[in-house]
Structure formats: C-alpha cells, structure tokens
Write an enzyme that holds these catalytic residues in place. Structure first.
Site, PDB file in Angstrom:
ATOM      1  N   LYS A 151       4.731  41.475  -1.821  1.00 41.79           N
ATOM      2  CA  LYS A 151       5.064  42.394  -0.738  1.00 41.79           C
ATOM      3  C   LYS A 151       5.227  41.582   0.551  1.00 41.79           C
ATOM      4  O   LYS A 151       4.235  41.162   1.148  1.00 41.79           O
ATOM      5  CB  LYS A 151       3.979  43.459  -0.540  1.00 41.79           C
TER       6      LYS A 151
ATOM      7  N   GLY B 267      -2.649  37.007   6.751  1.00 38.60           N
ATOM      8  CA  GLY B 267      -2.375  38.022   7.760  1.00 38.60           C
ATOM      9  C   GLY B 267      -3.627  38.231   8.583  1.00 38.60           C
ATOM     10  O   GLY B 267      -4.467  37.327   8.692  1.00 38.60           O
ATOM     11  N   SER B 268      -3.775  39.428   9.121  1.00 33.25           N
ATOM     12  CA  SER B 268      -4.885  39.640  10.044  1.00 33.25           C
ATOM     13  C   SER B 268      -6.202  39.878   9.295  1.00 33.25           C
ATOM     14  O   SER B 268      -6.223  40.332   8.148  1.00 33.25           O
ATOM     15  CB  SER B 268      -4.578  40.819  10.961  1.00 33.25           C
ATOM     16  N   THR B 269      -7.280  39.605   9.974  1.00 35.19           N
ATOM     17  CA  THR B 269      -8.617  39.758   9.399  1.00 35.19           C
ATOM     18  C   THR B 269      -8.873  41.223   9.029  1.00 35.19           C
ATOM     19  O   THR B 269      -9.417  41.516   7.962  1.00 35.19           O
ATOM     20  CB  THR B 269      -9.662  39.256  10.421  1.00 35.19           C
TER      21      THR B 269
ATOM     22  N   VAL C 105      -6.839  43.628   8.125  1.00 33.82           N
ATOM     23  CA  VAL C 105      -6.146  44.049   6.900  1.00 33.82           C
ATOM     24  C   VAL C 105      -6.819  43.422   5.674  1.00 33.82           C
ATOM     25  O   VAL C 105      -7.053  44.093   4.664  1.00 33.82           O
ATOM     26  CB  VAL C 105      -4.638  43.692   6.959  1.00 33.82           C
TER      27      VAL C 105
ATOM     28  N   GLU D  62      -6.117  34.020   4.011  1.00 38.13           N
ATOM     29  CA  GLU D  62      -6.175  33.223   5.240  1.00 38.13           C
ATOM     30  C   GLU D  62      -5.852  34.181   6.369  1.00 38.13           C
ATOM     31  O   GLU D  62      -4.808  34.854   6.343  1.00 38.13           O
ATOM     32  CB  GLU D  62      -5.188  32.055   5.180  1.00 38.13           C
TER      33      GLU D  62
ATOM     34  N   CYS E 291      -0.957  31.158  13.639  1.00 37.42           N
ATOM     35  CA  CYS E 291      -2.386  31.433  13.487  1.00 37.42           C
ATOM     36  C   CYS E 291      -3.187  30.308  14.123  1.00 37.42           C
ATOM     37  O   CYS E 291      -4.319  30.493  14.537  1.00 37.42           O
ATOM     38  CB  CYS E 291      -2.726  31.586  12.022  1.00 37.42           C
TER      39      CYS E 291
HETATM   40  P1  NAD Z   1      -0.741  41.696   9.325  1.00 36.80           P
HETATM   41  O1  NAD Z   1      -2.153  41.667   8.866  1.00 36.80           O
HETATM   42  O2  NAD Z   1      -0.322  42.785  10.223  1.00 36.80           O
HETATM   43  O3  NAD Z   1       0.249  41.765   8.069  1.00 36.80           O
HETATM   44  C1  NAD Z   1       0.171  40.834   7.008  1.00 36.80           C
HETATM   45  C2  NAD Z   1       0.690  41.493   5.742  1.00 36.80           C
HETATM   46  O4  NAD Z   1      -0.212  42.538   5.379  1.00 36.80           O
HETATM   47  C3  NAD Z   1       2.059  42.135   5.910  1.00 36.80           C
HETATM   48  O5  NAD Z   1       2.802  41.970   4.713  1.00 36.80           O
HETATM   49  C4  NAD Z   1       1.704  43.593   6.123  1.00 36.80           C
HETATM   50  O6  NAD Z   1       2.727  44.487   5.758  1.00 36.80           O
HETATM   51  C5  NAD Z   1       0.511  43.744   5.204  1.00 36.80           C
HETATM   52  N1  NAD Z   1      -0.350  44.881   5.546  1.00 36.80           N
HETATM   53  C6  NAD Z   1      -0.487  45.511   6.739  1.00 36.80           C
HETATM   54  N2  NAD Z   1      -1.368  46.519   6.641  1.00 36.80           N
HETATM   55  C7  NAD Z   1      -1.800  46.516   5.366  1.00 36.80           C
HETATM   56  C8  NAD Z   1      -2.726  47.313   4.630  1.00 36.80           C
HETATM   57  N3  NAD Z   1      -3.397  48.311   5.200  1.00 36.80           N
HETATM   58  N4  NAD Z   1      -2.936  47.022   3.329  1.00 36.80           N
HETATM   59  C9  NAD Z   1      -2.305  45.984   2.748  1.00 36.80           C
HETATM   60  N5  NAD Z   1      -1.389  45.215   3.370  1.00 36.80           N
HETATM   61  C10 NAD Z   1      -1.163  45.463   4.671  1.00 36.80           C
HETATM   62  O7  NAD Z   1      -0.439  40.254   9.946  1.00 36.80           O
HETATM   63  P2  NAD Z   1       0.909  39.712  10.624  1.00 36.80           P
HETATM   64  O8  NAD Z   1       1.081  40.381  11.938  1.00 36.80           O
HETATM   65  O9  NAD Z   1       2.037  39.715   9.661  1.00 36.80           O
HETATM   66  O10 NAD Z   1       0.507  38.183  10.838  1.00 36.80           O
HETATM   67  C11 NAD Z   1      -0.286  37.777  11.906  1.00 36.80           C
HETATM   68  C12 NAD Z   1      -1.714  37.558  11.472  1.00 36.80           C
HETATM   69  O11 NAD Z   1      -1.741  36.635  10.399  1.00 36.80           O
HETATM   70  C13 NAD Z   1      -2.565  36.937  12.564  1.00 36.80           C
HETATM   71  O12 NAD Z   1      -3.839  37.521  12.555  1.00 36.80           O
HETATM   72  C14 NAD Z   1      -2.637  35.469  12.146  1.00 36.80           C
HETATM   73  O13 NAD Z   1      -3.745  34.772  12.639  1.00 36.80           O
HETATM   74  C15 NAD Z   1      -2.656  35.588  10.664  1.00 36.80           C
HETATM   75  N6  NAD Z   1      -2.194  34.355  10.025  1.00 36.80           N
HETATM   76  C16 NAD Z   1      -3.139  33.549   9.495  1.00 36.80           C
HETATM   77  C17 NAD Z   1      -2.762  32.356   8.883  1.00 36.80           C
HETATM   78  C18 NAD Z   1      -3.790  31.445   8.284  1.00 36.80           C
HETATM   79  O14 NAD Z   1      -3.422  30.526   7.570  1.00 36.80           O
HETATM   80  N7  NAD Z   1      -5.071  31.655   8.550  1.00 36.80           N
HETATM   81  C19 NAD Z   1      -1.416  32.012   8.828  1.00 36.80           C
HETATM   82  C20 NAD Z   1      -0.468  32.879   9.380  1.00 36.80           C
HETATM   83  C21 NAD Z   1      -0.884  34.063   9.960  1.00 36.80           C
END
Ligand code: NAD
Length: 543
Positions: A214, A267-269, A271, A295, A329
C-alpha cells in the site's frame, strides 16, 4: 529461471554514483525532456493484483505539491473485495516464488537496479520531482541512487545471511534453511522517499515472501513507475500486489487476516502504534506471530561544542534542516549552539537562507520545492504561528498556498529547551535553536538526550576529541544514526545502515542484513548419516 548448477558469484556491488545535473550534462538534458513530456501525461493508475490491472472506478486525483493546477495522475482506490483478492493472489504466488532458487529471485532485483540506473532513471526521477516536489538532486539521491543501492546491496546481504550455516560434527550434517515467511507481508510506505517505497515491498520478496503493497497516496506516481520497473525486470504476478487506497480500509482487511506474516512499515509513530495495537488485539487469529518492522518519526538534533567549526555547523543546519523542505525523517530540527559561537553561526546560517530559492522544481535554480500537501502545510503553518507568539523567528516564517504548498525556510530561537518546537516532529522546513552557556556543555548533552521521545538521527560538531567522546557517551541512546562533524541527513545504503530506536521505530536498519533477517523463518535441519541401531549406551555394559 536458471537451470545452471554451481555456486554462483554475484556481480560486484557498489554505491550508484550520483549524477550532477549541472548545465551542459547529458543527464540534465534527458531529465528536462522527461519532465516536459511527463507534465503532459496523466496516467490512470490501476490496482495490480496477481498481475492483473483492476479499475475500481473509485478514483482519486494526485496533484503536484508545487502546482495545484497540475494533476499528475488519477488512481483507483481499493475496495475491501480488492484487498481480499490481493491477499489470495499473494498466497497463491507464495509457494512457487519461495521455491525459486534464491539467485533467481535476486536476478529480478539486480535487473531492476540496472534498468533504474539506465533506461528508467530519468522517468523515476521526474515522477519524484513532479509528484513529491523534490529538486533534481534530491530526486537523484533518492529515486535513483538509494533505490538502486537497496536492490543491489540487499542481494549481497541476503547472500551473506544465507551463508551463515551451523557447524556439523562427524557423521552429521546440520543446515539452516532460510524460509521466506509463510503467509504474506504487508508493506506500507511513506510519501517522502521513493526509495523506501521500492525497498519495503522488495526486501521481503527477495527473501521469498509475497507482499501486499500500500503506497502513500501522495507518492502514487513514483510508486507506479517503481512497479513498472519491477515488472520489466521479470517480477512474477502475485509476488507484489499493488493496492493503493484508503489506509484504514486496506489495513483493516489486511491486519485481520490469519495469514498476515509481517508488516514492513515506514511512516509516522502514531500510525505505527495504531497498527501494532490492531495486530495485538488480533493476535489470536494469526497462524504465525507477524514480524512487525517499523521505522517511524524523528526529532533530530545537532549540537555544536565550543570547539566546533562554525562555518561547517552553519552549512549543516541549512542542508539538513531545509533540503527537501525538512521532510526527511532525518532532517535537523533542534539545534544547540554555545554562546561563544552563536553570532557567527547565526549570521552564516541566515546569509545562506537568504540565498535559498524556492519554487517549481522544474526550475533547477531552486533549492527547495513545496511541502507535500494541504495537511502538511496547515500543520507546519500552525507551528509557525505558535513560534510567532512564543519564540523569536530569526528568518523566514512565511507560508503561501496560492500556487502550491510553499513554506519558507524558517529559523526560530528559543531560550526554553523544552519549548514545543524543540520536542515535537514538525516535518517541515523549520529549525529551532537553543543557545547554551559554554560552561553548560555536559548539562546540555543531558537535555539533548531527554528532550524528545524519538531517537533517530543526531550530530555533534567539535574539534576537541574529548567533546566528541562526551557526546558519544551522553547521546548513545539518543540516535540510531549518529554523525560526528557531519550533518544528520544523507545516510547511504551499505555505508550508514539507517534506523532509530525509542519512538523512532524497531531499528531493523533498512538495507542491511539485520532487516533481511526479519523476513526469513529459519528451519534447522539435522541429518544423521548412519543412525544408531541400539538404544543402549556403553556405560551400561557390565564391568
Ligand atoms: P504517515 O504515517 O502519514 O503515512 C505512512 C503510510 O501509512 C502511508 O502509506 C499512509 O497511507 C499509511 N497510513 C496512514 N494512516 C494509516 C492507518 N491508520 N493505518 C495504516 N496505514 C496508514 O507518514 P508520511 O506522512 O507518509 O511520512 C512521514 C513520516 O514518516 C514522518 O513521521 C517521518 O519521520 C517518517 N519517516 C520515517 C523514516 C525512518 O526511516 N524512520 C523514513 C521516512 C519517513
């Protein structure tokens, strides 16, 4: 598939060289031509399930962050029945794919890397620029180099992992069979790195798993082109099923399925926490314990000691804080400077910020594009408003959304090291500085360690070795990627394996053997060549 017999040697692995895109280079001409051509295209992106294109009719639009008027793609959203079909397709493909010799699976990803390095490079870079508002250079280090590196290095790391075999004793042969996970893996990818989009579904697939992918809605264009490369490289149907859609709809189906074998998330913590909770509450349903790899967020720091080079520190602030609009990130977000260096660091930083151009990434003179979407624009604007009332804005502070989601690079100063902007992830081009008394170096290190729940990246700048040693000890658990006299962004696959701890994730280091180890379930096999035929032992014999 190859029928060759032999212990096959892998082609040499190296980091993909970064192209400059300087005026007059052929790569610049090629990229500009692709940008122009792709601006006139608007692909209608289907789901891809078991190799079949599915058009659900529930269509969403993707627009360019720096140009609201430009629709980059339309895409079909998955319904619950599509998610179920994708799970069936993944399950059906799994036995066959897992039975391929691993070198043959590797060959698919090595070919994908080569296609991306050559014929498909300009296309994936252009998609990343138009869809995610990266400059040519930021697209090149992500969509081209990092993804090529992930695909090449993962093959090398898989080979190292597979070579780890147990010892055997005389008459016995012990072996480890590195099985791909039974069931399917759910890969959920973020908007901010095309390379992460490509790595999260392919790492478990390389190890013999099949995947539901996804992608993030705001990176749909680059995700689609990534899938095209994998298909062109010979990825069989059903191994990676492409299921964009409403995150909650897709996740609810997937996370409730008994054959969920793993989650590969970035993605975000918040989620990630919610997904982990759902998995926890479904734990009785699963056939295996799902591997949960995530991550997540960061609040990355850079601290200068009084012995630091102020020029180097200021450049690090500008590059790590504002490149890709602070949406890495690893982006530097909280800065600690000693009083004795502050005026110099501040003046140099602000001078460079004045030089920064922001706008449409097709104009190669721009250092920054727009932030990803309305939600990000509003969140970051909220932080700017807060800073206007509660801290001092030294440069920037403006945000404009008439043509695109533009936020100025902003430098904020606060006397309070616990101020909101020093603690929370903003994920935008906002850097907050705390100036400390030179004499309070050790206290400040403690503050850096304790200020935020995250522990992703961090940096110390110092010319005195003792200061570097102090930071190593005090900040050992404050960052999974720690830099000495270098900015806290820009990790390279194979060189600085990436990932953080605490609220920044499970720290399984994307693009490393540690990560691949999560996608195998080892089976130990003992073969005894001549089994015992008498149950008695010698000690039982008569004296
Ligand atoms: P996000 O958490 O909004 O989305 C990430 C993914 O999760 C997307 O595909 C989104 O559609 C999906 N998602 C959203 N809500 C969901 C739910 N309720 N259930 C399941 N999936 C869901 O993050 P973003 O805005 O795409 O990315 C930014 C975040 O990612 C920042 O917090 C950043 O620090 C983090 N990030 C971390 C790393 C790392 O290696 N630690 C790398 C890149 C980004």
């Amino acid at each position: 598939m190859s029928h060759a017999t032999g212990i096959r040697r892998l082609p040499p692995t190296h980091n993909e060289p970064i192209r400059s895109y300087a005026p007059g280079t052929s790569e610049r001409a090629e990229l500009k031509a692709r940008l122009n051509a792709m601006e006139g295209e608007c692909p209608e992106i289907p789901l891809v399930i078991g190799g079949k294109h599915i058009r659900t009719g529930d269509i969403a639009k993707a627009t360019s962050p720096h140009k609201h008027a430009h629709v980059t793609a339309t895409w079909h959203k998955a319904r619950t029945q599509d998610v179920q079909a994708a799970i069936v397709a993944a399950r059906d493909a799994q036995r066959d794919w897992a039975s391929w010799r691993w070198e043959d699976r590797a060959g698919v990803f090595l070919k994908a890397a080569e296609l991306l390095a050559t014929t498909h490079r300009a296309t994936l870079n252009a998609a990343t620029m138009l869809g995610q508002s990266k400059t040519a250079y930021q697209a090149e280090i992500d969509a081209a180099c990092e993804l090529i590196d992930f695909w090449r290095f993962n093959v090398q790391f898989a080979s190292e992992l597979y070579s780890e075999q147990p010892i055997s004793s005389v008459g016995v042969w012990n072996q480890t069979d590195y099985r791909g996970l039974e069931g399917f893996v759910y890969a959920v990818t973020p908007f901010n790195f095309t390379a992460i989009g490509g790595n999260l579904p392919t790492a478990p697939a390389l190890m013999g798993g099949t995947v539901i992918w996804k992608p993030a809605a705001s990176a749909i264009l680059s995700a689609w082109h990534t899938l095209q490369i994998l298909e062109a490289a010979g990825l069989p149907p059903g191994v990676i099923n492409f299921v964009p859609g409403d995150a909650v709809t897709v996740s609810n189906e997937v996370l409730a399925h008994p054959e969920l074998a793993g989650v590969h998330f970035t993605g975000s913590t918040a989620v990630f926490n919610s997904m982990w909770q759902t998995i926890g509450s479904n734990i009785g349903r699963y056939k295996s314990y799902p591997r949960i790899v995530g991550e997540t967020g960061g609040k990355d720091f850079m601290i200068a000691h009084a012995s630091a080079d102020p020029a180097a520190f200021a450049v690090a602030i500008v590059r790590a804080g504002f490149e890709y609009q602070g949406q890495k990130c690893s982006a530097a977000s909280r800065i600690y400077v000693p009083k004795s260096l502050w005026n110099d660091v501040r003046d140099r930083t602000i001078a460079m910020m004045k030089d920064i151009r922001m706008g449409d990434v097709k104009d190669f003179r721009n250092f920054m594009g727009a932030v990803i979407d309305k939600k990000a624009f509003e969140r970051i604007s909220g932080y700017l408003d807060h800073a206007k009332k509660n801290a001092k804005i030294l440069a920037g502070g403006g945000a404009k959304n008439d043509t695109g989601w533009f936020v100025e690079p902003t430098l904020v100063q606060t006397d309070n090291p616990s101020y909101r902007l020093m603690c929370e992830e903003i994920f935008g081009p906002v850097v907050t500085v705390h100036v400390y008394d030179d004499a309070k170096w050790h206290e400040t290190l403690k503050i850096v360690d304790a200020t935020s729940p995250y522990a992703l990246t961090g940096a110390v700048f110092a010319r005195e070795k003792q200061a570097v040693a102090d930071a190593h000890i005090a900040l050992r658990n404050a960052a999974g990627n720690f830099y000495v006299n270098d900015k806290c962004t820009g990790a390279v696959v194979g060189q600085q394996p990436f990932g953080g701890a605490r609220a920044s994730g499970t720290n399984d280091k994307a693009g490393s053997k540690l990560n691949l180890a999560r996608w195998v379930s080892a089976r130990t096999v003992k073969e005894t060549f001549v089994p015992a035929t008498d149950h008695r032992y010698p000690f039982m014999d008569a004296e």
